[in-house]
Design a protein around this motif. Structure first.
Motif, short mmCIF file in Angstrom:
data_model
loop_
_atom_site.label_atom_id
_atom_site.label_comp_id
_atom_site.label_asym_id
_atom_site.label_seq_id
_atom_site.Cartn_x
_atom_site.Cartn_y
_atom_site.Cartn_z
N PHE A 218 -15.39 -3.10 14.20
CA PHE A 218 -15.40 -2.33 15.56
C PHE A 218 -16.07 -1.11 15.35
N ALA A 219 -15.69 -0.33 14.46
CA ALA A 219 -16.28 0.86 14.36
C ALA A 219 -17.59 1.20 14.16
N ILE A 220 -18.11 0.13 13.51
CA ILE A 220 -19.86 0.16 13.03
C ILE A 220 -20.33 -0.18 14.53
N LYS A 221 -19.69 -0.98 15.37
CA LYS A 221 -19.95 -1.41 16.58
C LYS A 221 -20.04 -0.38 17.76
N VAL A 222 -18.91 0.58 17.57
CA VAL A 222 -18.79 1.45 18.61
C VAL A 222 -20.10 2.44 18.94
N PRO A 223 -20.64 3.02 18.06
CA PRO A 223 -20.42 3.22 16.51
C PRO A 223 -19.79 4.68 16.28
N MET A 224 -18.48 4.34 15.51
CA MET A 224 -18.16 5.71 15.16
C MET A 224 -18.79 6.59 14.23
N PHE A 225 -18.54 7.85 14.28
CA PHE A 225 -19.05 8.58 13.07
C PHE A 225 -18.36 8.20 11.70
N PRO A 226 -19.00 8.23 10.75
CA PRO A 226 -20.34 8.16 10.11
C PRO A 226 -21.02 6.71 10.07
N PHE A 227 -20.71 5.73 11.03
CA PHE A 227 -21.31 4.76 11.01
C PHE A 227 -22.38 4.44 12.37
N HIS A 228 -22.70 5.76 12.77
CA HIS A 228 -23.67 5.64 13.99
C HIS A 228 -25.08 5.38 13.74
N THR A 229 -25.43 5.80 12.43
CA THR A 229 -26.84 6.00 12.38
C THR A 229 -27.93 4.79 12.83
N TRP A 230 -27.36 3.58 12.77
CA TRP A 230 -28.27 2.51 13.26
C TRP A 230 -28.53 2.78 14.68
N LEU A 231 -27.79 3.35 15.57
CA LEU A 231 -27.91 3.44 16.97
C LEU A 231 -29.27 3.91 17.32
N PRO A 232 -29.12 5.27 16.88
CA PRO A 232 -30.46 6.22 17.18
C PRO A 232 -31.72 5.22 16.75
N HIS A 233 -31.88 4.69 15.84
CA HIS A 233 -32.90 3.85 15.55
C HIS A 233 -33.25 2.65 16.31
N ALA A 234 -31.94 2.03 16.58
CA ALA A 234 -32.12 0.89 17.54
C ALA A 234 -32.60 1.51 18.95
N HIS A 235 -32.14 2.61 19.50
CA HIS A 235 -32.49 3.15 20.68
C HIS A 235 -33.78 3.33 20.88
N GLY A 236 -34.37 4.09 19.51
CA GLY A 236 -35.52 4.79 19.54
C GLY A 236 -36.61 3.61 19.66
N GLN A 237 -36.26 2.51 19.11
CA GLN A 237 -37.34 1.62 19.19
C GLN A 237 -37.12 0.17 20.11
N ALA A 238 -35.94 0.23 20.63
CA ALA A 238 -35.74 -1.04 21.55
C ALA A 238 -36.65 -0.91 22.80
N PRO A 239 -37.07 -1.97 23.68
CA PRO A 239 -37.49 -1.62 24.82
C PRO A 239 -36.28 -1.03 25.93
N THR A 240 -36.82 -0.75 26.90
CA THR A 240 -35.80 -0.17 27.97
C THR A 240 -34.56 -1.12 28.00
N ILE A 241 -35.08 -2.45 28.47
CA ILE A 241 -33.97 -3.36 28.84
C ILE A 241 -32.79 -3.52 27.74
N GLY A 242 -33.47 -3.38 26.24
CA GLY A 242 -32.73 -3.37 25.16
C GLY A 242 -31.84 -2.27 25.17
N ILE A 349 -40.23 6.68 33.08
CA ILE A 349 -41.06 8.19 32.55
C ILE A 349 -42.03 7.45 31.42
N TYR A 350 -41.32 6.57 30.73
CA TYR A 350 -42.20 6.02 29.51
C TYR A 350 -43.21 5.22 30.17
N GLU A 351 -43.11 4.31 31.10
CA GLU A 351 -43.97 3.49 31.45
C GLU A 351 -45.30 4.26 32.07
N ARG A 352 -44.91 5.39 32.59
CA ARG A 352 -46.08 6.26 33.19
C ARG A 352 -46.64 7.06 32.32
N ARG A 353 -46.00 7.48 31.29
CA ARG A 353 -46.69 8.48 30.49
C ARG A 353 -46.99 7.98 29.05
#
Lengths: 507, 636, 101
Positions: A218-242, A349-353
């Motif tokens: 559960f903690a990795i999924k939440v993601p709780m500190f210090p298991f959160h680092t996958w999230l910024p990567h995933a968000h950074g790369q995922a398309p908007t819908i993702g 805004i990403y779509e526009r710029r």
């Protein structure tokens, strides 16, 4: 209709399979149609839901492997009902927001529909194995969405997302199996039924290890500190819908897991672990909020703010009283809607710029006033302004957690300060000031497609901020029942003391 | 009466929504301004009607619907119209109506005219929620609501670019707006904690329940609640050390400064202390109350000292607001709640008038704020001159005018309580107040016409705007005359603070001292700044280079201190945390992945395709197993 | 001196070690085959000796099995070696290794 839950779970999947034969050009329309039907089904579920009944409703039971007590077992209560509705709604709005020129639209729609099945499945399963199946299956479409439609380092992000969460879930699986084994030792029969497990008495030692096993998943999924680092990567790369679905729904699976599994099955360990969870959550709230402030990329700010808000949800879950726990369930919904909307807005805004860097913007409020307004509303909901959806949950969580720890509440409460710092800084950098970048002149304001996706969310933000009762009441009922169960189930007097169902009783 | 309550409350909301309809890039639409103003006037009329009702029949209490209920917590949307809240309602709606009408003229040429009225009416709505709510959570709604509206309105001209601190101490409207919001949030956290304390100790947030239960609580808890609530009040009312946002908030349009940052929102903190008077007048929290009085006195003096040398016309007025808020807290802290409320109302009238007058001057001077560049505007702007004069006299506290009655009562209270230090400082501050307010009047309206050299062509405001300001001017003069009636009315709800016989005996002397000091301040200001020709004011370079001047000019270096010791460390810490997040937290995860990868890479060397080396590995493995088995047997 | 079970087992151990070292050290495939044969036969010796010691025939029976299997293995193996030799012109392991990880 007694099989409404099965319909809810499998309709999108069946429609998804059919989706392969749909004409490419009408794929989006097909997706909208299916998601809309699914959404209406979930609304129907709400209408026929008995708000005063705190227990499981619409239960379905079909044995799969009777010898091992594995069965197809579904049901919803006040805790899961609204998360399901939110999942179907966010999927629908997300599909509406998809651009017509998305590459491989058909595959995207099919992935999303499969994802919808797994999301709904996780929240309505009452059997640990079925729960686990949906839990793991949800990774696959998401992996595909990030890996196929993501940014430049999408493969790294997707693999990281998959492996990280998968590793945690495997440990959780071990915990689930151990749980069934212990149940077998005690009761003499195998059962993976969560409701059966609620009655099982475990020693402090067993609870300790099982809690850790569940925690890993559960903690990795939440993601709780210090298991959160996958999230910024995933968000950074995922398309908007993702990103929208990831933030809105998939993260809630973690906190929901704590509510559905850890708390009622392992009440004593949950109480014992509260200080530990509290420390992690507080670090998560403050630290990630500060990291969010340091970001240059709009989407990363929202991603880190997501983590920070999940910290508030976590302390609410472990507040062990109806105010805090009910508040955290409500906050799951509000966070889903608000962060989903914020990711949609960044996508716009990403779509526009073609960029998400705040330094590229500035003065957008002048060129895109409607966009700025919608963003402003969501910003205010995100910082927890009263009469928006964000306040209700946050207020209740902090109120509830006050009973657990005063210092903890003050630290967690600093979220209203540091939360406004990074959000207002983002808003100032992107929307205020003169328009310095030529490319920002003449940007198109929100069009009909984007407004269709965003305005319902704005309406909900205001509606549930002003009148949360229709949602809060069923949640409150089920939460109270859960706490009563926990208290009955708890073995140690200290645990019973920590759980507060009603203040009158505590006195 | 219930419907009147809703009319008073929701009329501004409707106005805001109506103006909001013309939002976006829609061109200026005069209707929005007039509809919003009319609706506010309706709200004002309803408030007056409610006031009459309260006088004759007592308070009105309505519950609209449930808001939040979870666990044992139940918060309704309930509204209480009693003596205290109806006073606030009348003051707020009256000043708001005037400011709205004023704005139709002042914002005439602004392209975001419609947006302005939408925000302004929304502010009034929030403010009314704040004062009318019957529970602490509802108060908090209004509390945050006015915060957001203040954010929107201070940052109204968001398109202005940031400038360095040395050029413009408030950097930019958007910066000032963010500063105000964030600083208020710091205080709001205190307020939230206070609410939690109340809930967990009393079980309700309704005023009547809470105040009835207060005397039964332990002293420590009462003190904690009082401190927490006062921290909340400090933020909204800009008390030291959370005061810097108020002067920066002057970046907003002047009507906003008049309404929000002088007459209404900033008095919310005072209102809270008055509203919670059953708590603050308890014996157990007398220490906190005394602290409130002391802090108020300190702020009164502190702000007045900065106003002595300020050059920015709006900053002078803002600092005087800060100073007057200090007076109100001093009164409230000393237990004279009704006097605090009386001063609050009187201050709202004359300070709004003063601000609107300052707005006229700015309007005439093309948004020039520096009083050094003004002078001799009397001829060109007679109407504004008279208004500013009235307001300044009221602020200085000369007899007959409103400020005399209310401020004198506060100073008398300090004497009455035997807190002579507070009394002394307040008297001195009264003199400073008279000096700086007339300094500003003389600078802008008397003396040489310095603006001519700079090419300004001042002209007075529209006639109708000047007429609309008249009610404020009338009240700034006459409000004090109704002091006894007000006292009789308000003390039905608030403790009837009475001066002792002894104080009563000396009251004439105390009043005389204050008036003499105030007149002295005015005379000095006249001598220095009102002269023409040979007597004209000249810049005193030497004085401007002195340490005291620098200290005051830099606001005692408090903004600098915040920048150096809060903003910068926070920014650096954030950057560091981000670096740590990437390098350590994420790095350790990647390290695990890399370790697997690396180990695979290394052991790949075994697969060299050579049967012989495979057999060697197999042999080594077998040997290892044998050894392991042997060891296992040996150990048992 | 009577030759006891111990001697047989020592002999079998020595033979096995010789074969083992051969397997590890030799580079020629043919020699590897010989070495494995030596190891197999070392085991055979041990089987028969222990079978005899316990008066149990299964030991010797197993030795026969091993011989039979070894013979067939050699038959197949040598055939493969010939094919390999035809293909590479050498039976040196260094030269015929083609798989690299």
């Amino acid at each position: 209709m007694s099989h409404i839950l099965s319909a809810l779970v499998f309709f999108p999947a069946l429609a998804g399979i059919l989706g392969f034969v749909v004409d490419k050009k009408s794929a989006k329309a097909y997706g909208i149609a299916v998601a809309a039907v699914e959404f209406l089904l979930s609304i129907w579920l709400w209408i026929s839901f008995d708000g005063s009944n705190a227990g499981m409703q619409f239960t379905e039971y079909v044995p799969i492997i009777a010898q091992f007590g594995i069965s197809y077992n579904l049901g919803v209560d006040g805790i899961s009902l609204f998360i399901v509705i939110m999942a179907t709604m966010i999927t629908l709005l997300g599909i509406i927001l998809l651009r017509e020129d998305t590459p491989n639209m058909k595959n995207m729609i099919v992935s999303l529909l499969f994802l919808e099945m797994t999301m709904v499945g996780v929240f309505v399963s009452l059997d640990a194995i079925v729960f686990y199946l949906f839990w793991e299956l949800s990774l696959v479409p998401m992996l595909y969405i990030i890996g196929a439609w993501g940014g430049p380092t999408r493969v790294y992000a997707a693999v990281k997302f998959f492996l990280y969460t998968f590793a945690g879930s495997l440990i959780m699986l071990v915990g689930l199996l151990a749980m069934a084994y212990l149940y077998n030792l005690e009761a003499g029969v195998w059962s993976f039924n969560i409701l059966d497990w609620y009655k099982l008495q475990l020693t402090a030692d067993q609870q300790f290890w099982l809690f850790l096993a569940f925690f890993a998943g559960f903690a990795i999924k939440v993601p709780m500190f210090p298991f959160h680092t996958w999230l910024p990567h995933a968000h950074g790369q995922a398309p908007t819908i993702g990103s929208v679905i990831l933030a809105a729904v998939l993260l809630k699976m973690g906190t929901y897991g704590f509510v559905r599994f850890s708390l009622p099955i392992l009440p004593d360990a949950s109480v014992d672990f509260t200080p530990f969870i509290m420390v992690l959550s507080l670090i998560m709230v403050v630290y990630t909020a500060m990291v969010a402030f340091a970001q240059k990329d709009m989407k990363q700010v929202i991603a880190y703010s997501s983590v920070s808000h999940m910290g508030i949800i976590m302390i609410g879950v472990f507040a062990m009283n109806a105010e805090g726990l009910g508040g955290s369930i409500f906050l799951m919904l509000s966070h889903g809607i608000v962060s989903g909307a914020l990711f949609m807005l960044v996508g716009v805004i990403y779509e526009r710029r073609g960029t998400k860097l705040m330094s590229e913007f500035g003065g957008l409020a002048a060129t895109m006033p409607i966009y700025a307004t919608v963003f402003g509303v969501m910003l205010m909901a995100s910082v927890g302004l009263p009469l928006t959806i964000g306040f209700v949950g946050e207020f209740l969580v902090l109120l509830g957690f006050y009973k657990v720890s005063v210092i903890g509440t003050i630290i967690a409460g600093s979220t209203i300060i540091i939360g406004s710092i990074y959000m207002l800084a983002l808003f100032k950098k992107s929307f205020f000031g003169p328009v310095t970048n030529e490319k920002n002149f003449g940007l198109k304001d929100l069009d009909a497609r984007e407004l269709t996706a965003l305005l319902p969310l704005v309406a909900i933000v205001v509606w549930l901020g002003v009148y949360p009762k229709p949602v809060l009441e069923p949640i409150d009922n089920s939460v109270k029942k859960l706490l009563v169960q926990m208290e009955e189930h708890a073995q140690f007097p200290s645990t019973k003391d920590a759980i507060i169902i009603s203040k009158k009783e505590a006195e | 009466m219930e419907s009147l309550v809703y009319v008073a409350l929701f009329a501004p909301f409707v106005g805001s929504m109506f103006a909001g309809l013309f939002f976006g890039n829609a061109p200026r639409n005069a209707i929005t301004g007039w509809v919003a103003s009319t609706l506010l006037f309706v709200s004002f009329l309803a408030s007056v009607a409610l006031a009459v009702h309260v006088v004759h029949h007592g308070s009105v209490h309505v519950t609209m619907m449930d808001w939040i209920s979870a666990g044992d917590l139940s918060i309704p949307f309930g509204f209480l119209v009693d003596e205290v809240s109806v006073t606030m309602m009348v003051v707020v709606t009256l000043v708001s109506t005037v400011v709205h009408i004023y704005s139709t003229g002042y914002m005439d040429h602004d392209k975001s005219y419609n947006r302005f009225f939408s925000y302004l009416s929304a502010f009034v709505f929030s403010m009314l929620i704040l004062v009318m709510s019957d529970n602490f959570a509802g108060l908090f709604i209004g509390w945050e609501g006015v915060g957001v509206c203040s954010w929107l309105l201070v940052g109204f001209w968001y398109h202005k670019a940031d400038r360095p601190f040395e050029e413009n101490p408030s950097i930019s409207p958007s910066w000032a707006a963010n500063e105000a919001f964030i600083m208020n949030r710091v205080a709001d956290l205190g307020m939230l904690v206070g609410i939690f304390l109340i809930y967990w100790n009393i079980g309700s947030l309704q005023y009547d329940v809470v105040f009835a239960a207060m005397p039964n609580l332990a002293d420590g808890i009462l003190v904690a609640i009082a401190i927490a609530l006062f921290i909340g009040a400090m933020g909204k009312s800009a008390q030291f050390p959370l005061h810097t946002w108020l002067t920066d908030a002057m970046e907003g349009p002047t009507p906003v400064s008049a309404l929000i940052h002088a007459a209404t929102m900033v008095t919310a903190g005072v209102f809270l202390v008055i509203r919670a008077n059953p708590l603050f007048s308890l014996e157990a929290v007398s220490g906190v109350s005394l602290f409130i009085a002391a802090l108020g006195t300190f702020v009164a003096f502190y702000a007045a000292s900065m106003a002595l040398i300020a050059r920015d016309i709006k900053r002078i007025v803002a600092l005087s607001t800060l100073s007057q808020l200090g007076y109100m807290f001093a009164a409230a802290g000393l237990g004279a709640y009704w006097i605090a409320l009386f001063h609050l109302a009187a201050h709202a009238f004359f300070k709004a008038l003063l601000f609107l007058g300052a707005g006229n001057v700015m309007h005439a001077m093309d948004d020039e704020l520096d009083i050094f560049k003004m002078g001799g505007l009397k001829k060109a702007m007679m109407g504004s001159y008279i208004y500013m004069g009235i307001a300044s006299v009221a602020l200085a506290g000369l007899p007959i005018f409103a400020g005399f009655y209310s401020k004198d009562a506060i100073i008398e209270t300090a004497f009455n309580e035997g807190t002579y230090i507070i009394w002394g400082i307040l008297v001195i501050t009264a003199g400073m107040t008279a000096f700086y307010s007339f300094r500003q009047v003389f600078f802008s309206f008397h003396g040489e016409k310095r603006y001519e050299a700079l090419g300004f062509h001042p002209h007075d405001m529209y006639k109708y705007v000047l007429v609309a300001m008249a009610p404020l001017a009338i009240l700034a003069i006459s409000f004090g005359w109704f002091m006894d009636d007000f006292k009789a009315f308000i003390t039905k709800n608030l403790p009837a603070y009475e001066m002792s016989h002894h104080t009563h005996h000396w009251a004439w002397l105390l009043g005389l001292i204050v008036v003499i000091i105030a007149v002295a301040g005015i005379v000095i200001a006249y001598k220095k700044y009102a002269g023409k020709g040979a007597n004209a004011w000249k810049r005193d370079e030497e004085f401007e280079a002195s340490f005291i001047y620098k200290l005051l000019e830099n606001q005692y270096y408090v903004p600098k201190f915040y920048d150096e010791f809060l903003v910068k460390p926070y920014t650096i810490a954030s950057e560091k945390f981000w670096a740590i997040d990437k390098a350590v937290v994420d790095g350790s995860v990647d390290l695990i992945a890399k370790a697997f990868y690396k180990s695979g890479d290394v052991s790949r060397g075994m697969q060299n395709g050579n049967l012989s080396s495979y057999l060697n590995w197999m042999g080594a493995g077998a040997l290892l197993l044998v050894v392991a088995a042997a060891l296992a047997t040996a150990i048992g | 001196m009577e030759i006891g079970i111990g001697h047989y087992l020592i002999l079998a151990g020595l033979l096995f070690s010789i074969g083992f070292v051969g397997v590890l050290r030799r580079k020629n495939l043919l020699m590897l085959f010989f070495a494995t044969e030596v190891m197999l036969n070392a085991v055979n010796v041990a089987f028969t000796a222990i079978g005899n010691y316990y008066g149990d025939l299964s030991g010797q029976m197993f030795a026969f099995f091993v011989i039979a299997v070894a013979a067939s293995e050699v038959a197949v193996g040598l055939g493969l070696l010939i094919v390999l030799y035809k293909k590479y012109g050498s039976l040196d392991l260094e030269t015929i290794s083609s798989m690299k990880g």
